[in-house]
Design a protein around this motif. Structure first.
Motif, mmCIF file in Angstrom:
data_model
loop_
_atom_site.group_PDB
_atom_site.id
_atom_site.type_symbol
_atom_site.label_atom_id
_atom_site.label_comp_id
_atom_site.label_asym_id
_atom_site.label_seq_id
_atom_site.Cartn_x
_atom_site.Cartn_y
_atom_site.Cartn_z
ATOM 1 N N ASP A 212 -44.541 -8.138 112.497
ATOM 2 C CA ASP A 212 -44.657 -8.260 111.044
ATOM 3 C C ASP A 212 -43.420 -7.601 110.447
ATOM 4 O O ASP A 212 -43.036 -6.508 110.856
ATOM 5 C CB ASP A 212 -45.929 -7.580 110.547
ATOM 6 C CG ASP A 212 -46.479 -8.265 109.313
ATOM 7 O OD1 ASP A 212 -45.732 -9.016 108.680
ATOM 8 O OD2 ASP A 212 -47.659 -8.038 108.985
ATOM 9 N N PHE A 213 -42.796 -8.252 109.469
ATOM 10 C CA PHE A 213 -41.453 -7.829 109.111
ATOM 11 C C PHE A 213 -41.200 -7.919 107.617
ATOM 12 O O PHE A 213 -41.643 -8.846 106.952
ATOM 13 C CB PHE A 213 -40.425 -8.699 109.839
ATOM 14 C CG PHE A 213 -39.026 -8.182 109.760
ATOM 15 C CD1 PHE A 213 -38.144 -8.674 108.810
ATOM 16 C CD2 PHE A 213 -38.596 -7.166 110.597
ATOM 17 C CE1 PHE A 213 -36.857 -8.178 108.709
ATOM 18 C CE2 PHE A 213 -37.316 -6.666 110.513
ATOM 19 C CZ PHE A 213 -36.438 -7.172 109.560
ATOM 20 N N TYR A 214 -40.533 -6.910 107.092
ATOM 21 C CA TYR A 214 -39.947 -6.975 105.759
ATOM 22 C C TYR A 214 -38.626 -6.219 105.799
ATOM 23 O O TYR A 214 -38.478 -5.244 106.547
ATOM 24 C CB TYR A 214 -40.880 -6.398 104.698
ATOM 25 C CG TYR A 214 -41.115 -4.900 104.802
ATOM 26 C CD1 TYR A 214 -40.307 -3.993 104.117
ATOM 27 C CD2 TYR A 214 -42.162 -4.391 105.573
ATOM 28 C CE1 TYR A 214 -40.516 -2.619 104.203
ATOM 29 C CE2 TYR A 214 -42.385 -3.027 105.666
ATOM 30 C CZ TYR A 214 -41.570 -2.139 104.975
ATOM 31 O OH TYR A 214 -41.778 -0.785 105.064
ATOM 32 N N ASP A 215 -37.675 -6.675 105.014
ATOM 33 C CA ASP A 215 -36.368 -6.024 105.002
ATOM 34 C C ASP A 215 -36.334 -4.952 103.918
ATOM 35 O O ASP A 215 -36.946 -5.099 102.855
ATOM 36 C CB ASP A 215 -35.268 -7.051 104.748
ATOM 37 C CG ASP A 215 -33.882 -6.468 105.002
ATOM 38 O OD1 ASP A 215 -33.801 -5.391 105.630
ATOM 39 O OD2 ASP A 215 -32.900 -7.097 104.584
ATOM 40 N N ALA A 216 -35.656 -3.873 104.207
ATOM 41 C CA ALA A 216 -35.442 -2.790 103.241
ATOM 42 C C ALA A 216 -34.098 -2.158 103.573
ATOM 43 O O ALA A 216 -34.026 -1.214 104.363
ATOM 44 C CB ALA A 216 -36.567 -1.761 103.321
ATOM 45 N N PRO A 217 -33.009 -2.680 103.011
ATOM 46 C CA PRO A 217 -31.664 -2.216 103.386
ATOM 47 C C PRO A 217 -31.473 -0.715 103.254
ATOM 48 O O PRO A 217 -30.689 -0.122 104.006
ATOM 49 C CB PRO A 217 -30.759 -2.983 102.410
ATOM 50 C CG PRO A 217 -31.548 -4.195 102.038
ATOM 51 C CD PRO A 217 -32.971 -3.765 102.026
ATOM 52 N N ASN A 218 -32.183 -0.103 102.327
ATOM 53 C CA ASN A 218 -32.051 1.341 102.133
ATOM 54 C C ASN A 218 -33.216 2.117 102.737
ATOM 55 O O ASN A 218 -33.423 3.290 102.415
ATOM 56 C CB ASN A 218 -31.934 1.658 100.640
ATOM 57 C CG ASN A 218 -30.708 1.027 100.011
ATOM 58 O OD1 ASN A 218 -29.614 1.070 100.588
ATOM 59 N ND2 ASN A 218 -30.880 0.428 98.848
ATOM 60 N N GLY A 219 -33.967 1.454 103.593
ATOM 61 C CA GLY A 219 -35.117 2.113 104.183
ATOM 62 C C GLY A 219 -36.313 2.107 103.244
ATOM 63 O O GLY A 219 -36.303 1.471 102.175
ATOM 64 N N THR A 220 -37.363 2.810 103.624
ATOM 65 C CA THR A 220 -38.597 2.879 102.839
ATOM 66 C C THR A 220 -38.870 4.340 102.494
ATOM 67 O O THR A 220 -38.924 5.200 103.386
ATOM 68 C CB THR A 220 -39.781 2.314 103.644
ATOM 69 O OG1 THR A 220 -39.506 0.949 103.985
ATOM 70 C CG2 THR A 220 -41.072 2.379 102.840
#
Length: 451
Positions: A212-220
Motif C-alpha cells: 500500500d503506497f502513498y508518496d510524501a516527498p518531505n516525509g510524514t
C-alpha cells in the motif's frame, strides 16, 4: 492458467497483460474480464439485484474453460487460477465458494487474498445501503428495490463508474459481499478457513514490500501520522482508543519518533502488514493444515531501470512485468530489462508454470533451490530477487500483532460479525482507496463472448 486481473474491483482489464511469455513455457493462458465497480458489485440485498456479478462472471469464465479449453490444447483437469491484488483476493475466494467447486485445481494469489480487508464487504456494512446511495445520486427512487433497479437500468453506463459513493473509513463499497445461504459467498472466508471448509488444492501466495503506497516527498510528520491512525480506527464501532494506542506503540520507531522520513516508511509498512502480509500469512497457515501443498513467497527485486525514485522500493504490482512483460502495465514496468531482470523473469516463469503443471513450483531445483512447503513451525518462504533465497518467519512479529493480538481488541468492540480466529484481523473489510467481457487468449488472440 486463467488470469484474473486486479484493480481494487473497480479498475483494470484482462487485455492489459501480455500472454506470450507464459505461453512460451507450454501453458495455455486465458485472460478474462469481469464486471467491476457498481456494475460488478451493486446489490439490493434481495432478488431484484442479488449482486456479486463480478464473481459470477469469473465463475462463468471458468466454466467456459472447463467446457472448451481442450479445443485449444488445454487440459481441463489442470486449471490454475491466478491473480494479483483484487485478482488475488478473487482467486483465493473461489476456494471457499460452492459455485466454484471443481472448476480449478491450483491457486496463485498474488498481493491479495480472501482474508485481506478489501476482499469482502462484511457486516455491519451492507452493500444495499450503498446501492440506495447511488440510486439517490442518480435520481432514482429508493422506496422499493424493483422501482430502484428499473430506474438504474435506464441510466448511462458511465454514470456507474463516475458517480462517487463514499463508505466508512477504509471500507470499499463496491466489492464482493456476503449473501447468505444459497448465495455466492454464503459465509465469511475466515470462518470457513478456520473450520477447514475449503477446496483442498495446492496454493502459492505471496507479497511485495510496499503493498500500500502513498508518496510524501518531505516525509510524514508525527502529527499527520497520528491523524491517519485516528481516522483509520473509525472503521470500528468502539474500543477505538485502545486500538489507536496499540497501533501507535507498535508503529513508532522510538529511537527516532519525530523523523518524517522514518514515519513515512513505517506507515507504509503498517499498511502493507495490515492489508497484505498478515492476511497472506494467515491464509498460508490455515491452508497448510490441508497438506496439499502451500508455498509462500516474498518478491523483493527492483530493476535498476525502475522509473520510480529509489526510496519507493518495491511497490504494489512491481512483480507483474516479470510474468507478463512490459506491455500495458504502466507505470510499473522498467524501460529496458537488465541481465538481472531477465534472470528474475526466467526464474519466475519457471516457478509459476511448474506449479501450474505439477502443483509444485520446484519438482526439481530451480536456480539450485527447492522451495519448501509452508508449515507453521518454521514458516518457510522463498524470497525472489536476483537469486532465489529460502528463508523463515517473514514478518513474524508484525503478523503476530495483526493475527493474534489485534483481534482481541477488535472483538472487544462488539462487532456484529466477530471473527475471533487467527485467520481474521478485522470485523469489516475494505479500503476506500482502494461487462460482459470476452476471453482473451495470450497466444491465439481468440475472442469469445461469454454471456
Amino acid at each position: 492458467m486463467i488470469w484474473i486481473h486486479g484493480g481494487a474491483y473497480r479498475f483494470g482489464s484482462g487485455k492489459e497483460y501480455e500472454g506470450v511469455f507464459l505461453a512460451r513455457r507450454g501453458v495455455v493462458l486465458v485472460s478474462i474480464n469481469y464486471r467491476i465497480g457498481a456494475l460488478g458489485w451493486l446489490s439490493t440485498g434481495d432478488e431484484q439485484a442479488p449482486g456479486n456479478n463480478g464473481l459470477l462472471d469469473q465463475i462463468e469464465a471458468m466454466r467456459w474453460v472447463r467446457d472448451n479449453i481442450r479445443a485449444f490444447g488445454g487440459d481441463r483437469d489442470r486449471v490454475t487460477i491466478f491473480g494479483q491484488s483484487a485478482g488475488g483476493s478473487s482467486v483465493s475466494l473461489h476456494m471457499f465458494l460452492p459455485m466454484s467447486e471443481g472448476l480449478f485445481h491450483r491457486v496463485i494469489a498474488m498481493s491479495g487474498v480472501a482474508l485481506s480487508p478489501f476482499a469482502v464487504l462484511l457486516p455491519p456494512y451492507r452493500v444495499a445501503d450503498y446501492a440506495k446511495d447511488l440510486a439517490t445520486k442518480l435520481g432514482c427512487p429508493t422506496d422499493s428495490s424493483s422501482s430502484m433497479v428499473a430506474c438504474l437500468r435506464k441510466k448511462p453506463t458511465e454514470l456507474f463508474y463516475t458517480t462517487r459513493v463514499q463508505g466508512p473509513p477504509m471500507i470499499s463499497v463496491w466489492a464482493p459481499h456476503l449473501d447468505g445461504p444459497g448465495g455466492v459467498i454464503p459465509e465469511p472466508p475466515a470462518r470457513l478457513l478456520r473450520e477447514g471448509r475449503f477446496y483442498k488444492v495446492p496454493l502459492m501466495t505471496g507479497t511485495v514490500p510496499r503493498e500500500d503506497f502513498y508518496d510524501a516527498p518531505n516525509g510524514t510528520s508525527r502529527e499527520t501520522f497520528i491523524g491517519r491512525l485516528r481516522t483509520w480506527v473509525q472503521r470500528y464501532h468502539s474500543n477505538r482508543e485502545a486500538m489507536f494506542d496499540a497501533l501507535l506503540q507498535e508503529y513508532t520507531d522510538w529511537t527516532r519518533p519525530d523523523n518524517p522520513d522514518v514515519i513515512w516508511d513505517i506507515d507504509l509498512e503498517r499498511q502493507a502488514n495490515y492489508g497484505y502480509h498478515s492476511p497472506t500469512d494467515a491464509l498460508a497457515a490455515g491452508h497448510s493444515a490441508s497438506a496439499v501443498g502451500t508455498y509462500l513467497y516474498y518478491f523483493t527485486h527492483r530493476s535498476d531501470n525502475d522509473p520510480h525514485p529509489d526510496r519507493f522500493g518495491v511497490i504494489h504490482s512491481l512483480e507483474l512485468p516479470f510474468l507478463f512483460g512490459p506491455r500495458g502495465i504502466e507505470p510499473y514496468r522498467p524501460t529496458v530489462y537488465t541481465d538481472v531482470d531477465n534472470t528474475v523473469q526466467d526464474n519466475m516463469l519457471t516457478l509459476w508454470t511448474n506449479f501450474a503443471r505439477d502443483g509444485n513450483p520446484t519438482p526439481s531445483a530451480v536456480a539450485g533451490v527447492i522451495w519448501e512447503q509452508y508449515q507453521t513451525t518454521s514458516r518457510p518462504y522463498l524470497e525472489i530477487n536476483s537469486s532465489l533465497v529460502p528463508r523463515n518467519f517473514l514478518f513474524a512479529r508484525r503478523n503476530a500483532f495483526w493475527n493474534d493480538y489485534f483481534p482481541k481488541l477488535v472483538n472487544e468492540s462488539k462487532c456484529e460479525e466477530p471473527q475471533a480466529s487467527r485467520a481474521s484481523t478485522h470485523c469489516f473489510g475494505g479500503y476506500t482507496t482502494f461487462v460482459e467481457a470476452p476471453l482473451f487468449f495470450g497466444v491465439l488472440f481468440l475472442y469469445e463472448r461469454l454471456w
